[in-house]
Design a protein around this motif. Structure first.
Motif, short mmCIF file in Angstrom:
data_model
loop_
_atom_site.label_atom_id
_atom_site.label_comp_id
_atom_site.label_asym_id
_atom_site.label_seq_id
_atom_site.Cartn_x
_atom_site.Cartn_y
_atom_site.Cartn_z
N LEU A 76 1.40 -9.87 -10.40
CA LEU A 76 0.58 -10.46 -9.39
C LEU A 76 -0.38 -11.70 -9.80
O LEU A 76 -1.32 -11.19 -10.24
N ALA B 287 -1.76 -6.16 -11.88
CA ALA B 287 -2.32 -6.51 -10.98
C ALA B 287 -3.77 -7.39 -11.65
O ALA B 287 -3.73 -8.28 -12.15
N VAL C 154 3.15 -2.46 -12.08
CA VAL C 154 2.67 -3.69 -11.63
C VAL C 154 1.46 -4.09 -12.69
O VAL C 154 0.65 -3.23 -12.90
N ARG D 282 3.69 5.59 -11.85
CA ARG D 282 4.73 4.40 -11.53
C ARG D 282 5.41 4.09 -12.81
O ARG D 282 6.59 3.71 -12.81
N GLU E 270 -7.50 -2.59 -9.27
CA GLU E 270 -8.04 -3.57 -8.20
C GLU E 270 -8.59 -2.77 -7.05
O GLU E 270 -9.22 -3.45 -6.35
N TYR E 271 -8.18 -1.40 -6.89
CA TYR E 271 -9.05 -0.62 -5.95
C TYR E 271 -9.79 0.42 -6.07
O TYR E 271 -9.71 1.46 -5.69
N ILE F 299 -6.12 -5.19 0.80
CA ILE F 299 -5.13 -5.01 -0.51
C ILE F 299 -3.45 -4.84 0.31
O ILE F 299 -3.46 -4.34 1.19
N VAL F 300 -2.81 -5.77 -0.42
CA VAL F 300 -1.47 -6.03 0.04
C VAL F 300 -0.72 -5.15 -1.03
O VAL F 300 -0.51 -5.65 -2.24
N PHE F 301 -0.28 -3.82 -0.85
CA PHE F 301 0.57 -3.24 -1.79
C PHE F 301 2.07 -3.41 -1.79
O PHE F 301 2.61 -3.65 -0.84
N LYS F 302 2.31 -3.82 -3.20
CA LYS F 302 3.68 -4.06 -3.56
C LYS F 302 4.30 -2.59 -3.58
O LYS F 302 4.23 -1.93 -4.53
#
Ligand SMILES: O=P(O)(O)OC[C@H]1O[C@H](OP(=O)(O)OP(=O)(O)O)[C@H](O)[C@@H]1O
Ligand SMILES: Nc1ncnc2[nH]cnc12
Length: 170
Positions: free
Chosen positions: A150, A122, A120, A58, A95-96, A18-21
């Protein structure tokens, strides 16, 4: 002001692959946060919602200033066990991982026009769950607004024909 400059990629968080923003740099800048709120609110100024549905955690950061900009109040959608009065709940996939969201059962009125706000988009599981909660309460979900989308995760495919806006897309 380039909002992309204020989003940091953190690889392998919270899980490998995972690429976390990370929006921390954006929030640390008054100017970037102000520009983000302005950009997120813009599409809704002409026909503002009657309430904003805010997604923990968030999403809360953007929902309240957006509601102030658009002239409405905020309804909280929270992780389980956090809301004090009677709730309705829905399970969803992230996503996770998997999780559950709750909303106060009396938070929305029938036919109320609601805008969902989160940081976000996702896979779309979270916002689809929020839309379910709002519709179960009889509200009309008019759109969903994000800071970041994303697009490669195709979250919009879970949202039917719900209009979606994002200030930044990857
Ligand atoms: O489109 P999806 O795949 O559902 O993912 C998007 C959601 O994931 C993140 O929340 P997270 O559950 O990590 O919680 P947090 O806001 O409390 O950090 C983000 O803030 C969105 O709410
Ligand atoms: N890659 C990601 N970065 C930040 N927040 C997220 N929520 C779901 N996926 C995310």
């Amino acid at each position: 002001m380039n909002l992309f400059d204020h989003i940091r990629d953190v690889p392998d968080f919270p899980k490998p692959g995972i690429v976390f923003k990370d929006i921390s740099p954006l929030l640390a800048s008054r100017e970037a946060t102000q520009e983000a709120i302005r950009a997120m609110a813009e599409p809704y100024r002409a026909d503002p919602p009657e309430a904003i549905l805010a997604v923990e955690a968030r999403g809360f950061l953007f929902a309240v200033p957006m509601a102030q900009e658009l002239g409405c109040g905020v309804v909280l959608v929270r992780k389980p066990g956090k809301l004090p009065a009677a709730t309705t709940a829905v399970e969803y996939a992230l996503e996770y991982g998997n999780d559950m969201l709750e909303m106060h059962a009396d938070a929305l009125t029938k036919g109320q026009k609601v805008l969902i706000v989160d940081d976000v988009l996702a896979t779309g599981g979270t916002v689809a769950a929020c839309a379910d909660l709002a519709r179960q309460a009889g509200a009309e979900v008019t759109a969903a607004a994000f800071l970041v989308e994303l697009t490669f995760l195709n979250g919009r495919s879970k949202l039917g024909n719900l209009p979606v806006s994002a200030a930044i897309t990857y």
